[in-house]
Scaffold this motif. Structure first.
Motif, PDB file in Angstrom:
ATOM      1  N   ASP A  99      44.405  26.608  54.893  1.00  0.00           N
ATOM      2  CA  ASP A  99      44.171  28.047  54.952  1.00  0.00           C
ATOM      3  C   ASP A  99      43.430  28.493  53.695  1.00  0.00           C
ATOM      4  OD1 ASP A  99      45.544  28.094  57.325  1.00  0.00           O
ATOM      5  OD2 ASP A  99      47.407  28.899  56.464  1.00  0.00           O
ATOM      6  N   LEU A 100      42.464  29.376  53.868  1.00  0.00           N
ATOM      7  CA  LEU A 100      41.711  29.903  52.733  1.00  0.00           C
ATOM      8  C   LEU A 100      42.557  30.974  52.037  1.00  0.00           C
ATOM      9  CD1 LEU A 100      39.523  28.692  54.748  1.00  0.00           C
ATOM     10  CD2 LEU A 100      37.946  30.291  53.703  1.00  0.00           C
ATOM     11  N   LYS A 101      42.752  30.820  50.718  1.00  0.00           N
ATOM     12  CA  LYS A 101      43.657  31.713  49.995  1.00  0.00           C
ATOM     13  C   LYS A 101      42.939  32.379  48.824  1.00  0.00           C
ATOM     14  CE  LYS A 101      47.677  28.796  51.020  1.00  0.00           C
ATOM     15  NZ  LYS A 101      48.786  28.004  50.430  1.00  0.00           N
ATOM     16  N   GLY A 102      43.392  33.579  48.494  1.00  0.00           N
ATOM     17  CA  GLY A 102      42.836  34.279  47.356  1.00  0.00           C
ATOM     18  C   GLY A 102      43.448  35.658  47.195  1.00  0.00           C
ATOM     19  N   ARG A 103      42.744  36.523  46.474  1.00  0.00           N
ATOM     20  CA  ARG A 103      43.198  37.881  46.220  1.00  0.00           C
ATOM     21  C   ARG A 103      42.346  38.857  47.025  1.00  0.00           C
ATOM     22  NH1 ARG A 103      47.754  39.276  44.087  1.00  0.00           N
ATOM     23  NH2 ARG A 103      46.850  40.944  42.807  1.00  0.00           N
ATOM     24  N   ALA A 104      42.943  39.996  47.349  1.00  0.00           N
ATOM     25  CA  ALA A 104      42.244  40.992  48.153  1.00  0.00           C
ATOM     26  C   ALA A 104      42.690  42.389  47.750  1.00  0.00           C
ATOM     27  CB  ALA A 104      42.507  40.765  49.635  1.00  0.00           C
ATOM     28  N   ARG A 105      41.865  43.352  48.138  1.00  0.00           N
ATOM     29  CA  ARG A 105      42.212  44.763  47.942  1.00  0.00           C
ATOM     30  C   ARG A 105      42.067  45.495  49.269  1.00  0.00           C
ATOM     31  NH1 ARG A 105      38.784  45.829  44.531  1.00  0.00           N
ATOM     32  NH2 ARG A 105      37.238  46.946  45.771  1.00  0.00           N
ATOM     33  N   LEU A 106      43.177  46.070  49.729  1.00  0.00           N
ATOM     34  CA  LEU A 106      43.181  46.886  50.940  1.00  0.00           C
ATOM     35  C   LEU A 106      43.165  48.349  50.523  1.00  0.00           C
ATOM     36  CD1 LEU A 106      43.555  47.214  54.043  1.00  0.00           C
ATOM     37  CD2 LEU A 106      46.031  47.172  53.621  1.00  0.00           C
ATOM     38  N   THR A 107      42.138  49.075  51.001  1.00  0.00           N
ATOM     39  CA  THR A 107      41.996  50.483  50.629  1.00  0.00           C
ATOM     40  C   THR A 107      42.143  51.347  51.869  1.00  0.00           C
ATOM     41  OG1 THR A 107      40.476  49.927  48.822  1.00  0.00           O
ATOM     42  CG2 THR A 107      40.510  52.214  49.571  1.00  0.00           C
ATOM     43  N   ALA A 108      43.187  52.163  51.897  1.00  0.00           N
ATOM     44  CA  ALA A 108      43.351  53.140  52.970  1.00  0.00           C
ATOM     45  C   ALA A 108      42.529  54.384  52.616  1.00  0.00           C
ATOM     46  CB  ALA A 108      44.816  53.501  53.139  1.00  0.00           C
ATOM     47  N   VAL A 109      41.771  54.891  53.576  1.00  0.00           N
ATOM     48  CA  VAL A 109      40.910  56.048  53.364  1.00  0.00           C
ATOM     49  C   VAL A 109      41.511  57.230  54.119  1.00  0.00           C
ATOM     50  CG1 VAL A 109      38.594  56.996  53.599  1.00  0.00           C
ATOM     51  CG2 VAL A 109      38.897  54.549  53.150  1.00  0.00           C
ATOM     52  N   SER A 110      41.880  58.285  53.373  1.00  0.00           N
ATOM     53  CA  SER A 110      42.536  59.451  53.956  1.00  0.00           C
ATOM     54  C   SER A 110      41.762  60.708  53.601  1.00  0.00           C
ATOM     55  CB  SER A 110      43.977  59.551  53.437  1.00  0.00           C
ATOM     56  OG  SER A 110      44.526  60.822  53.704  1.00  0.00           O
ATOM     57  N   ASN A 133      47.824  39.332  47.888  1.00  0.00           N
ATOM     58  CA  ASN A 133      47.377  37.985  48.241  1.00  0.00           C
ATOM     59  C   ASN A 133      46.962  37.957  49.705  1.00  0.00           C
ATOM     60  OD1 ASN A 133      47.968  36.765  45.682  1.00  0.00           O
ATOM     61  ND2 ASN A 133      50.140  36.810  46.234  1.00  0.00           N
ATOM     62  N   ILE A 134      45.974  37.128  50.000  1.00  0.00           N
ATOM     63  CA  ILE A 134      45.459  37.063  51.369  1.00  0.00           C
ATOM     64  C   ILE A 134      45.209  35.618  51.767  1.00  0.00           C
ATOM     65  CG2 ILE A 134      43.001  37.273  50.756  1.00  0.00           C
ATOM     66  CD1 ILE A 134      42.775  39.186  53.211  1.00  0.00           C
ATOM     67  N   ARG A 135      45.389  35.346  53.049  1.00  0.00           N
ATOM     68  CA  ARG A 135      45.068  34.040  53.618  1.00  0.00           C
ATOM     69  C   ARG A 135      44.245  34.244  54.889  1.00  0.00           C
ATOM     70  NH1 ARG A 135      49.759  30.571  55.345  1.00  0.00           N
ATOM     71  NH2 ARG A 135      50.867  32.537  55.653  1.00  0.00           N
ATOM     72  N   ILE A 136      43.193  33.467  55.037  1.00  0.00           N
ATOM     73  CA  ILE A 136      42.502  33.367  56.322  1.00  0.00           C
ATOM     74  C   ILE A 136      42.986  32.070  56.951  1.00  0.00           C
ATOM     75  CG2 ILE A 136      40.280  33.175  57.483  1.00  0.00           C
ATOM     76  CD1 ILE A 136      39.076  34.874  55.314  1.00  0.00           C
ATOM     77  N   ILE A 137      43.635  32.186  58.078  1.00  0.00           N
ATOM     78  CA  ILE A 137      44.413  31.095  58.655  1.00  0.00           C
ATOM     79  C   ILE A 137      43.587  30.289  59.650  1.00  0.00           C
ATOM     80  CG2 ILE A 137      46.489  30.553  60.010  1.00  0.00           C
ATOM     81  CD1 ILE A 137      47.655  33.216  58.904  1.00  0.00           C
ATOM     82  N   ASP A 138      43.613  28.973  59.490  1.00  0.00           N
ATOM     83  CA  ASP A 138      43.027  28.031  60.436  1.00  0.00           C
ATOM     84  C   ASP A 138      41.559  28.342  60.739  1.00  0.00           C
ATOM     85  OD1 ASP A 138      43.101  25.760  62.043  1.00  0.00           O
ATOM     86  OD2 ASP A 138      43.605  26.899  63.843  1.00  0.00           O
TER      87      ASP A 138
END
Length: 454
Positions: free
Chosen positions: A268-279, A290-295
């Motif tokens: 699985d590809l692993k690393g750091r991420a930023r999720l930004t909610a827009v309101s 932390n984020i993973r892109i699986i398989d």
């Protein structure tokens, strides 16, 4: 393990910088200038050290002794996305030589009688778009400009080691095993309508779903998985792949070849991420985690081909491949875990199709010169209603020309140019687009290679 993490950065300095925009979905339409100039054919004739990336059995067709090759791919892309509702354009910015993608490659092959072996470092596949922060792709469905990036970058480095053996004067068999490193950068804005559709299709789960759903005035969510460095990636992983092949000389002038490319086995590809909610009420709310892109895998493929020496000077070749994208790319599966607690499991639908690829090529020798030409025709793997503007791996038709100049005992200079004809696709459906879009993609590839024999 920490040192291993930075090894691909060092390799990328040699073989992929900043990235390669590939064709025939994520892969190049041929490896090395000989194969590329002949439409990507490589199953049954000598393509130099690039046999490590195609049919390893054709390594045995190389000259006796050692052969060192150093090459460079230049890729100029022309990608545009149109908003069909407003007529606005978004352009990806890689349209001139000054900003071209480039991919150096290095390999060595040695033949000693019936046994041939070799190794190399190659740019195996890639994808790249750069739409910036101010196009309609960075705007929410209600018209709010977010100033958030929309871009993508996929890098695949392959480090193959291969061997071939002449079982008889007619039959050659070969195999290669390769280390594969894959890195991905992705900046993607999803409108509120896309988010709600994914939730409604049960494609988004996790403890952050009610948090996002309960945010007043939610307009969208932006995921940033990226590294601004030209060779590092936001998420990455190592794995392995390989190929098995054979050639058979059916007559003095005709050779048949076949090879099977294994599906990659990547972690699985692993690393750091930023999720930004827009309101519209609270503005932009960033969450790091932390984020993973699986398989995430590249598919297996079976290729058969024939090469026919029509005259003393003229060589004709044809390959037919079946590439099994359907199993490899059904969904892009993402797991995100926020530093502050909470998680999301996301499945972005892709539903790629298996495709057939037909490659045709010819080579004509005049003295020290060998002139080449070819064409490639592939099926479209991406359904229209699954198209992302940031993943336009759409070209299916290529034409190519090239030449080699023999320098004598010291080797040869080889050049190939291929053109991917403009492909247009339209997506009007959620969840992979909010606005109805039309994406156009064309590109030009130039390959230069020096082969030194000793």
């Amino acid at each position: 393990m920490q040192r291993c993490r930075y090894l691909p950065v060092a390799l990328a300095g040699l073989c992929l910088a900043p990235q390669a925009q590939a064709t025939n979905v994520f892969r190049f339409e041929g490896y090395g200038p000989v194969s590329r100039a002949m439409g990507g054919t490589a199953a049954a004739h000598d393509v130099g050290n690039a046999a490590l990336m195609a049919n390893p059995a054709t390594l045995g067709l190389s000259p006796e002794g050692g052969q060192l090759e150093l090459g460079l791919d230049l890729v100029v892309t022309d990608i545009e996305a149109d908003n069909l509702a407003t007529g606005e354009h978004a352009k990806s910015s890689r349209k001139d030589l000054a900003s071209a993608y480039y991919a150096p490659q290095l390999s060595y092959v040695h033949r000693d009688g019936p046994l041939t072996w070799g190794a190399g470092v190659f740019a195996g596949a890639g994808l790249g778009t750069e739409y910036g922060r101010h196009s309609f792709l960075s705007r929410t469905p209600d018209g709010t400009s977010t100033g958030l990036e929309n871009a993508s970058r996929l890098l695949v480095l392959e480090v193959p080691a291969g061997v071939s053996y002449a079982v008889s004067d007619r039959l050659e068999v070969g195999a290669s095993l390769e280390a594969v490193w894959t890195g991905i950068n992705l900046d993607l804005l999803l409108g509120a309508d896309q988010v709600s559709t994914l939730i409604g299709q049960n494609r988004v789960r996790g403890s952050l779903v009610p948090v996002l759903g309960g945010l007043p005035g939610l307009q969208g969510a932006h995921m940033s998985v990226s590294d601004s460095n030209d060779v590092r990636s936001g998420v990455d992983a190592w794995g392995w792949g390989g190929r098995l092949g054979a050639t058979f000389r059916a007559s003095e002038s005709t050779r048949i070849g076949a090879y099977y490319t294994l599906k990659t086995r990547l972690d699985d590809l692993k690393g750091r991420a930023r999720l930004t909610a827009v309101s519209s009420v609270a503005g932009q709310i960033p969450l790091t985690g932390n984020i993973r892109i699986i398989d995430f895998q590249l598919p297996d493929a079976l290729t058969i081909g024939v090469a026919h020496q029509a005259t003393e000077r003229l060589l004709l070749a044809a390959d037919l491949s079946r590439v099994r994208w359907k199993e490899a790319m059904k969904d892009i599966k993402v797991r995100y875990e926020s530093d502050g607690g909470g998680d999301l499991d996301i499945r972005l639908p892709q539903d790629y199709r298996d495709i057939n690829v037909l490659n045709l090529g010819a080579a004509y020798r005049i003295g020290r010169w060998t002139l080449r030409a070819g064409a490639s025709f592939a099926g479209q793997a991406i359904p229209d209603d699954r198209l992302f503007a940031v993943v336009p791996a759409t070209p299916t038709k290529h034409a190519s020309v090239g030449f080699s100049y023999d320098l004598g005992k010291s080797g040869s200079v080889n050049v190939a140019y291929s053109h991917a004809f403009r492909e247009t696709m339209t997506n009007r459906q959620l969840p992979n687009t909010s606005a109805p879009i039309r994406v156009e993609h064309a590109q030009d590839n130039l390959v230069v290679n020096y082969s030194y024999r000793f």
